[in-house]
Design a protein around this motif. Structure first.
Motif: not given
Length: 145
Positions: A112-118
């Protein structure tokens, strides 16, 4: 700087929280009835466990970007890896709002590749479930062009 990500399915959350809290010498950063997460600095790891799923063990590995720009850099690497990329886009999973994509390595391990923003109040948000941490995880989805 990016975080290495590990997600493990467990059968007994409280037993596993006690184990990993002792192993990491810290309490979870996020603790829910079906999910716990440690944001470790040494080594730098986003380590999560959950009771969602039919089988226990490693659910997936991943790379967590700290900015949208870092995520684009990681997405470029996915294209060089030449696997089938499954773009999930903005989604809610694991009590967080993130932008993510998935790829499977040659041995079948999900990354999984991800950016968390909330944050989110529920595991999957308003959706029943997403590709994250679900049996639908490995189903073909929209590929990044």
């Amino acid at each position: 700087m990016k975080n290495f990500h590990v997600n493990i399915r467990v059968s007994n959350l409280s037993e596993s929280v006690a184990f990993y809290s002792a192993l990491f010498a810290q309490d979870p950063t996020v603790l829910k009835p079906d999910y716990a997460k440690w944001m470790l600095e040494d080594p730098r790891v986003n380590f999560a466990i959950s009771t969602n799923g039919a089988t226990n063990g490693i659910e997936h590995l991943g790379i967590q970007a700290e900015t949208p720009e870092e995520l684009q850099e990681v997405y470029a690497r996915l294209e060089k890896a030449k696997g089938t990329i499954r773009q999930e886009g903005n989604t809610t999973c694991c009590y967080a709002q993130s932008n993510k994509a998935w790829i499977q390595d040659p041995q079948g391990v999900e990354w999984e590749t991800f950016y968390t923003f909330g944050e989110a109040d529920t595991f999957y948000g308003k959706q029943e479930e997403t590709a994250c941490c679900s049996p639908a995880c490995c189903a073909p989805a929209t590929a990044i062009v």
